[in-house]
Design a protein around this motif. Sequence first.
Motif, PDB file in Angstrom:
ATOM      1  N   LEU A  66       0.838  -1.206   0.000  1.00  0.00           N
ATOM      2  CA  LEU A  66       0.000   0.000   0.000  1.00  0.00           C
ATOM      3  C   LEU A  66       0.865   1.245   0.000  1.00  0.00           C
ATOM      4  O   LEU A  66       0.646   2.194  -0.762  1.00  0.00           O
ATOM      5  CB  LEU A  66      -0.891   0.018   1.249  1.00  0.00           C
ATOM      6  CG  LEU A  66      -2.141  -0.845   1.250  1.00  0.00           C
ATOM      7  CD1 LEU A  66      -2.888  -0.696   2.564  1.00  0.00           C
ATOM      8  CD2 LEU A  66      -3.034  -0.426   0.093  1.00  0.00           C
ATOM      9  N   ALA A  67       1.872   1.237   0.867  1.00  0.00           N
ATOM     10  CA  ALA A  67       2.727   2.414   1.011  1.00  0.00           C
ATOM     11  C   ALA A  67       3.555   2.638  -0.246  1.00  0.00           C
ATOM     12  O   ALA A  67       3.769   3.778  -0.660  1.00  0.00           O
ATOM     13  CB  ALA A  67       3.634   2.247   2.226  1.00  0.00           C
ATOM     14  N   LEU A  68       4.022   1.547  -0.854  1.00  0.00           N
ATOM     15  CA  LEU A  68       4.815   1.684  -2.074  1.00  0.00           C
ATOM     16  C   LEU A  68       3.968   2.341  -3.163  1.00  0.00           C
ATOM     17  O   LEU A  68       4.407   3.281  -3.831  1.00  0.00           O
ATOM     18  CB  LEU A  68       5.296   0.314  -2.557  1.00  0.00           C
ATOM     19  CG  LEU A  68       6.449  -0.324  -1.777  1.00  0.00           C
ATOM     20  CD1 LEU A  68       6.709  -1.732  -2.278  1.00  0.00           C
ATOM     21  CD2 LEU A  68       7.718   0.506  -1.895  1.00  0.00           C
ATOM     22  N   ALA A  69       2.744   1.840  -3.292  1.00  0.00           N
ATOM     23  CA  ALA A  69       1.855   2.384  -4.315  1.00  0.00           C
ATOM     24  C   ALA A  69       1.553   3.855  -4.027  1.00  0.00           C
ATOM     25  O   ALA A  69       1.672   4.713  -4.911  1.00  0.00           O
ATOM     26  CB  ALA A  69       0.568   1.574  -4.371  1.00  0.00           C
ATOM     27  N   ALA A  84      13.994  -0.695   2.313  1.00  0.00           N
ATOM     28  CA  ALA A  84      13.969  -1.879   3.181  1.00  0.00           C
ATOM     29  C   ALA A  84      14.533  -1.659   4.592  1.00  0.00           C
ATOM     30  O   ALA A  84      13.904  -2.085   5.560  1.00  0.00           O
ATOM     31  CB  ALA A  84      14.695  -3.036   2.488  1.00  0.00           C
ATOM     32  N   PRO A  85      15.672  -0.995   4.734  1.00  0.00           N
ATOM     33  CA  PRO A  85      16.224  -0.875   6.096  1.00  0.00           C
ATOM     34  C   PRO A  85      15.250  -0.207   7.055  1.00  0.00           C
ATOM     35  O   PRO A  85      15.100  -0.657   8.195  1.00  0.00           O
ATOM     36  CB  PRO A  85      17.471  -0.008   5.896  1.00  0.00           C
ATOM     37  CG  PRO A  85      17.826  -0.148   4.486  1.00  0.00           C
ATOM     38  CD  PRO A  85      16.560  -0.375   3.733  1.00  0.00           C
ATOM     39  N   ILE A  86      14.570   0.826   6.582  1.00  0.00           N
ATOM     40  CA  ILE A  86      13.678   1.543   7.488  1.00  0.00           C
ATOM     41  C   ILE A  86      12.424   0.705   7.768  1.00  0.00           C
ATOM     42  O   ILE A  86      11.876   0.725   8.866  1.00  0.00           O
ATOM     43  CB  ILE A  86      13.346   2.956   6.936  1.00  0.00           C
ATOM     44  CG1 ILE A  86      12.814   3.842   8.050  1.00  0.00           C
ATOM     45  CG2 ILE A  86      12.366   2.927   5.804  1.00  0.00           C
ATOM     46  CD1 ILE A  86      13.861   4.223   9.050  1.00  0.00           C
ATOM     47  N   VAL A  87      12.001  -0.091   6.788  1.00  0.00           N
ATOM     48  CA  VAL A  87      10.852  -0.979   7.019  1.00  0.00           C
ATOM     49  C   VAL A  87      11.226  -2.039   8.052  1.00  0.00           C
ATOM     50  O   VAL A  87      10.470  -2.317   8.989  1.00  0.00           O
ATOM     51  CB  VAL A  87      10.407  -1.646   5.704  1.00  0.00           C
ATOM     52  CG1 VAL A  87       9.324  -2.680   5.972  1.00  0.00           C
ATOM     53  CG2 VAL A  87       9.899  -0.609   4.726  1.00  0.00           C
ATOM     54  N   ILE A  88      12.409  -2.602   7.896  1.00  0.00           N
ATOM     55  CA  ILE A  88      12.839  -3.629   8.849  1.00  0.00           C
ATOM     56  C   ILE A  88      12.952  -3.043  10.251  1.00  0.00           C
ATOM     57  O   ILE A  88      12.489  -3.624  11.238  1.00  0.00           O
ATOM     58  CB  ILE A  88      14.195  -4.232   8.403  1.00  0.00           C
ATOM     59  CG1 ILE A  88      13.985  -5.045   7.122  1.00  0.00           C
ATOM     60  CG2 ILE A  88      14.794  -5.096   9.496  1.00  0.00           C
ATOM     61  CD1 ILE A  88      15.263  -5.477   6.450  1.00  0.00           C
ATOM     62  N   ALA A  89      13.530  -1.857  10.332  1.00  0.00           N
ATOM     63  CA  ALA A  89      13.675  -1.223  11.644  1.00  0.00           C
ATOM     64  C   ALA A  89      12.301  -0.991  12.272  1.00  0.00           C
ATOM     65  O   ALA A  89      12.073  -1.303  13.447  1.00  0.00           O
ATOM     66  CB  ALA A  89      14.421   0.098  11.500  1.00  0.00           C
ATOM     67  N   VAL A  95       9.467   5.986   1.056  1.00  0.00           N
ATOM     68  CA  VAL A  95       9.317   5.914  -0.407  1.00  0.00           C
ATOM     69  C   VAL A  95       9.335   7.313  -1.006  1.00  0.00           C
ATOM     70  O   VAL A  95      10.015   7.573  -1.994  1.00  0.00           O
ATOM     71  CB  VAL A  95       8.007   5.194  -0.799  1.00  0.00           C
ATOM     72  CG1 VAL A  95       7.774   5.273  -2.304  1.00  0.00           C
ATOM     73  CG2 VAL A  95       8.056   3.741  -0.365  1.00  0.00           C
ATOM     74  N   LEU A  96       8.617   8.228  -0.355  1.00  0.00           N
ATOM     75  CA  LEU A  96       8.592   9.603  -0.859  1.00  0.00           C
ATOM     76  C   LEU A  96       9.998  10.181  -0.916  1.00  0.00           C
ATOM     77  O   LEU A  96      10.366  10.857  -1.873  1.00  0.00           O
ATOM     78  CB  LEU A  96       7.713  10.483   0.034  1.00  0.00           C
ATOM     79  CG  LEU A  96       6.214  10.365  -0.177  1.00  0.00           C
ATOM     80  CD1 LEU A  96       5.486  11.302   0.768  1.00  0.00           C
ATOM     81  CD2 LEU A  96       5.865  10.701  -1.617  1.00  0.00           C
ATOM     82  N   GLY A  97      10.776   9.899   0.150  1.00  0.00           N
ATOM     83  CA  GLY A  97      12.138  10.412   0.199  1.00  0.00           C
ATOM     84  C   GLY A  97      12.965   9.890  -0.964  1.00  0.00           C
ATOM     85  O   GLY A  97      13.657  10.645  -1.655  1.00  0.00           O
ATOM     86  N   HIS A 140      16.793   0.262  -6.896  1.00  0.00           N
ATOM     87  CA  HIS A 140      16.957   1.570  -6.260  1.00  0.00           C
ATOM     88  C   HIS A 140      15.975   1.783  -5.121  1.00  0.00           C
ATOM     89  O   HIS A 140      16.349   2.160  -4.026  1.00  0.00           O
ATOM     90  CB  HIS A 140      16.787   2.695  -7.290  1.00  0.00           C
ATOM     91  CG  HIS A 140      17.843   2.712  -8.336  1.00  0.00           C
ATOM     92  ND1 HIS A 140      19.091   3.258  -8.126  1.00  0.00           N
ATOM     93  CD2 HIS A 140      17.867   2.253  -9.599  1.00  0.00           C
ATOM     94  CE1 HIS A 140      19.822   3.131  -9.226  1.00  0.00           C
ATOM     95  NE2 HIS A 140      19.094   2.515 -10.131  1.00  0.00           N
ATOM     96  N   LEU A 141      14.687   1.522  -5.421  1.00  0.00           N
ATOM     97  CA  LEU A 141      13.669   1.866  -4.426  1.00  0.00           C
ATOM     98  C   LEU A 141      13.711   0.905  -3.229  1.00  0.00           C
ATOM     99  O   LEU A 141      13.928   1.319  -2.090  1.00  0.00           O
ATOM    100  CB  LEU A 141      12.289   1.856  -5.089  1.00  0.00           C
ATOM    101  CG  LEU A 141      11.139   2.216  -4.153  1.00  0.00           C
ATOM    102  CD1 LEU A 141      11.277   3.653  -3.686  1.00  0.00           C
ATOM    103  CD2 LEU A 141       9.789   2.026  -4.845  1.00  0.00           C
ATOM    104  N   LEU A 142      13.517  -0.388  -3.502  1.00  0.00           N
ATOM    105  CA  LEU A 142      13.406  -1.335  -2.395  1.00  0.00           C
ATOM    106  C   LEU A 142      14.644  -1.382  -1.503  1.00  0.00           C
ATOM    107  O   LEU A 142      14.511  -1.313  -0.279  1.00  0.00           O
ATOM    108  CB  LEU A 142      13.052  -2.735  -2.930  1.00  0.00           C
ATOM    109  CG  LEU A 142      11.665  -2.804  -3.580  1.00  0.00           C
ATOM    110  CD1 LEU A 142      11.356  -4.209  -4.066  1.00  0.00           C
ATOM    111  CD2 LEU A 142      10.586  -2.342  -2.608  1.00  0.00           C
ATOM    112  N   PRO A 143      15.851  -1.476  -2.070  1.00  0.00           N
ATOM    113  CA  PRO A 143      17.017  -1.531  -1.175  1.00  0.00           C
ATOM    114  C   PRO A 143      17.147  -0.305  -0.280  1.00  0.00           C
ATOM    115  O   PRO A 143      17.669  -0.404   0.820  1.00  0.00           O
ATOM    116  CB  PRO A 143      18.210  -1.616  -2.139  1.00  0.00           C
ATOM    117  CG  PRO A 143      17.646  -2.103  -3.413  1.00  0.00           C
ATOM    118  CD  PRO A 143      16.247  -1.582  -3.480  1.00  0.00           C
ATOM    119  N   ASN A 144      16.677   0.838  -0.768  1.00  0.00           N
ATOM    120  CA  ASN A 144      16.817   2.042   0.048  1.00  0.00           C
ATOM    121  C   ASN A 144      15.664   2.210   1.032  1.00  0.00           C
ATOM    122  O   ASN A 144      15.750   3.007   1.967  1.00  0.00           O
ATOM    123  CB  ASN A 144      16.937   3.273  -0.844  1.00  0.00           C
ATOM    124  CG  ASN A 144      18.345   3.430  -1.386  1.00  0.00           C
ATOM    125  OD1 ASN A 144      19.285   3.606  -0.613  1.00  0.00           O
ATOM    126  ND2 ASN A 144      18.504   3.311  -2.682  1.00  0.00           N
TER     127      ASN A 144
END
Lengths: 291, 341, 286, 333
Positions: free
Chosen positions: A109-112, A206-211, A174-176, A200-204
């Motif tokens: 949802l957030a990605l979209a 992912a860390p914040i999602v995991i945290a 994602v916005l960032g 580009h998007l997911l690797p950048n």
Amino acid sequence: MNALALRRRPLAATSDGGAAPLRLGTGAKVALAVVALLALVALLAPVIAPYDPDKQDLLNIHAGPSADHLLGTDQLGRDILSRLIWGARPSLAGPLVVVLAATAVGVPLALAAGWWGGAVDTVVGRALDLLFAFPGILLAVLAVAMFGSGMVPCVIALAIAFVPLIARVTRSAVLGVRGAPYIAAAEVVGVPTARIWLRHLLPNVAPIVIAQATVAFGYALIDLAVLSFLGFGVQGTTPDWGMMVNAQQSIVQGHPDQAVWAGVLIVVAVSAVSYLGTHLTDRHHRDGRDA
Amino acid sequence: MTVNVERNLSPPGVDLGRFPSRGRARALALARHLGGLVALLLASSVVVFLSLQLAPGSPESVLFGQQQVPDAVREAVRARYHLDDPVPLQYLNWLAGVLQGDFGVSIAYQQPVSTRIGDAAATTVLLAGYALVLILLVGVGLGALAALRPGRVDGLVTLLTGVAVATPTFVAATLLLSYFAVELGWFPVYGPGTGLLDRLWHLTLPAVALTIWAASFVARVTRAAMREQLAGEHVETARARGLAERHVIRRHVFRNALVPITTVAGLQAAGLIVGTVVVDQIFQLGGLGQLLVTAVNQSDFPMVQAICLLLVCAFVLVNTGVDLLYRVLDPRLRAAAGARR
Amino acid sequence: MSAVVAEGLRKVYDVRDADGRRRPFAAVAGASFTVERGGSLGIVGESGSGKTTLARMLAGLEPPSGGRLEVCGRERTGVSPGASERRRRARELQIVFQDPYTSLNPRHTVATCLDEVLRVHLDDPSRERRAERVLELLAQVGLDERHARSRPRALSGGQRQRVAIARALAASPEVIVLDEAVSALDVSIQAQILDLLDEIRARTKTTYLFISHDLGVVRQVTDELIVMRGGEIVERGATAAVLDAPRHPYTQLLRRSVPGPGWRPRRRSAERAAATNERGDHGWDA
Amino acid sequence: MSEPLLEVRDLSMTIGGRRRRRTILRDVSLRLDAGRTLGLVGESGSGKSMTARSILRLLPAGARTEGTVRFDGASLPDLSPAQLRRVRAHEIAMVFQDPRAHVNPVRTIGDFLTEALVLNDGVAAAEARDRARAGLADVGLSEPDRRLDQHPHELSGGMLQRVMIAAALLARPRLLLADEPTTALDVTTQSEVMAIVDELRRELGTAMLFITHDLELAAAVCDELAVMYAGEIVERAPAAQLVSSPRHPYTAALLAARPSVERRRARMATVGGRPIAAYEAGSGCSFAPRCPHAEERCRTAQALRPLGTAEVRCCRAEELETAAAERGEEAVR
């Protein structure tokens, strides 16, 4: 050096201090070890628990610690240590399911919303606002009122309630990234959108999602424990830490042992997880600054 | 005389720093905000109503169980709970009642829900208010102390709040109960007490239980926010201008840190709404929480609906209040409407 | 043939005014210009003049609200074209951004960054060919094999900007838009990049669209010049002519404001300021 | 010559923890007489901003300084906190590069302008407001009354920088430290703001230490210039002289690297490499690794030594000067 020499080296592996996936401080290593240990205990419960957690010994209730019962027995003469060990299973698996489910729903949802913006963002945003109006526990209580007590309604309700927690952080991440010139450059240079997401998007993000998911795990653990404590979660004789804290009768009679032990375990698990989460979040922000 | 050349040189159409009718802009922003609030509350009420409407089991089955009941009685009950109306009409009836303070009739107690809720709500509000005062005093105080006294004091506060922030309220409540009430007997174990002073006395341990986790959270955020401000460039300016340290701290560090502190305090205030449910149950205070848990166990749907709606409304109102407070504290948000998209 | 033709290019945003009402705001209000193949067009203006919005429209990052845009003889319409069309557009026009610190993905090494482009654009995208081409590109911008394995964090601002230029070159474009590409650099580094840009143009005959607020830099790298203000083009001509004998009062003001030998900062005269009224009509043409 | 208003001698500075201390400044010496202006010019990381900050003792955590800083005869590092506050309040004012960050965003412009007057000097609120209003008019802001009630986000960067300048000058300081005050501004606004600073500074007789990376801007507004590289001053000279006949190869390179509006040059860059930070410098001349004229003896430490009316930190300054003269003015511009 020539092109061939260059090729022999894997392009991704560098020695110049690139972001290695797991480079943790001492405190975080300890926290990780604690989490791993608790998970191991939960997995190996049948092997390491000295007694059947449900075996009652009514002649031997509220016994103090002894060689037979390292942490003593409860009001029904059951071995507290064994119950704590078995209790790790629902106490840890529950929040894990909550967080995984919330992430599975919240992240797409957030990605979209973050990537396409506009109407998608508005709709998703409104829906999240509505969900956010319901504290997790209250949603779970509603679910219990609808479907009766049990882990399943509680976990589902909490998972729904945790979606905004994950989605909001993910969306802003994602916005960032979406606005970063390197994404614009990749678009202009003709990199396919799927590859931009993947590389580009997911690797950048992912860390914040995991945290954030790690932090949410701590909250989910507490919320589920509260629900079990109130009698809405785990049912029957199955041991659960939250339920074990709710030993009102024993406490009033001056036997708080099992409540204390279960409480300590909850505190330890939550502090380890939230330390890890905070550490990951901080590190992500630090990396962002360096970059 | 000098003329403001720069404004004139700004691109046509962008009028920097010109807010012809501030009051109106704010009123509009506020109106938009309140409109959103009403929509959110209505949506929440639909969710609360529908979730119980769709629940398996109806008031009939709760009341009569397996008994054989004459059709006439059954009819009367169905009429009393408006069970034969279409769902949207049921909702509108219910909502109309709610707006007039009528939450229907409790199935378990067979009396109006509102009469049962009144007293309980008073206890809950008192407890939440008591706890909020403690949370703010202790949390902001400790956080500010840690931020302004780096080194040993900071270390100690960080350690204490680090442990406390991992201690859920119900664990803290249980431990407090077992030690201070049962073991030492300093505080009453159960009950809400009578009269204001006695009531406060009874509520102290529950309030402390609610404070431990929340205050630590507030303390950590306060510390972080104040340290961030202390390192801020505007603080450097204030120091460069020779302002006394106490002015710098009060006017520039604390004042600016109030924005994040308000956020977290608001979160805690909202969290108290659920927190009281748990503490209420542990200390048997007879507040909304205890009533809710009993109602759920008895499948007393009108009661559950009413309490859930109240709690959700309180939650939403607190969050909105915090949003509005933001606008007071941070002028950049005040006329956010004037900002470019 | 012209490399870029813009006719009445407009970009209008919806902004909320102080009363919270939406109203249109023209960031670019009808820009028309052409750049010949191998030419170098400078676009100067101060912040808010619309030059960056123009750059983003040229690069296809922002759909124009009106007007016509033609690159390498082909009309550009629509924002999110299919993969093959995007690839073709990429070979026509590339962009280099201002901030070398955010224009490279912090997680990718320089080699990965270039390799990604080559995957899309090389006719023979074999691994060997790509690796070889990465080194060629780096050599073109004055970097070498050591830099290939570095991540942006390990590079200086100037080196990062070289990488960004190499990435643009990787698609072998006809046109490169340089959006304030040297403004964030220290002056000695800026000089090196300006030389590099000169060299590349001499060798590859690439067309430049050079967007900047710095008149000196523009003089160094462009042949033709457009002066923008408030979304409109107020003056155009050969760079040397415009800078040596500016005709529009705004260009004259810009020119006068650049520090140089014998220059003293001046307050603009009150009369001139008074001649520019509050909104819209800024009185320069009067 | 009488006692200078500001005298910095052999100022050195390091920052960082015990394990990794980094040199930021090395043996910086400056003097500035009352009412005069000195431009401190250098690229990013050269230490120019830190020099200004260490004068007002606005140092980052863990910074250590050595050397003397005397203001009007008093040694600034030895002042008590109360005395230092008095100097900051009344004697030395500072204007920073980024006004958006340096003005408290949640307080009004009026608050910002009057707080020093009210809190430091006990001026009555109404009077402070009058003075603030006059200050805003002095820096050319229209409708000063309305500005006083606005917040920083309602003003453009140029307006906000004028507010900062007005605030700095309200205290009627004897020294103004201006740290890249116009770098974030458009060139037309820069010209305007610099004119205002210069005009008001002259009226008040305030001396100014002007920090910038723009040699030509500095030359236009300053009496004297000092060029910094890698944490040290490499050349100091009267402004016009430094720009027309630079003695240090770095100064010459800096001048040559700045593209001119007047004409196009065949080649821009005269030096390769990138500017280094003080802690990266070796024991010899810090510019030697990039210097086209470097030779063996440049590997030894260089001292700032007098050369005519200038001071220069280059052992080959005389030879290079003659060589430049022979080649005509081409070497310079």
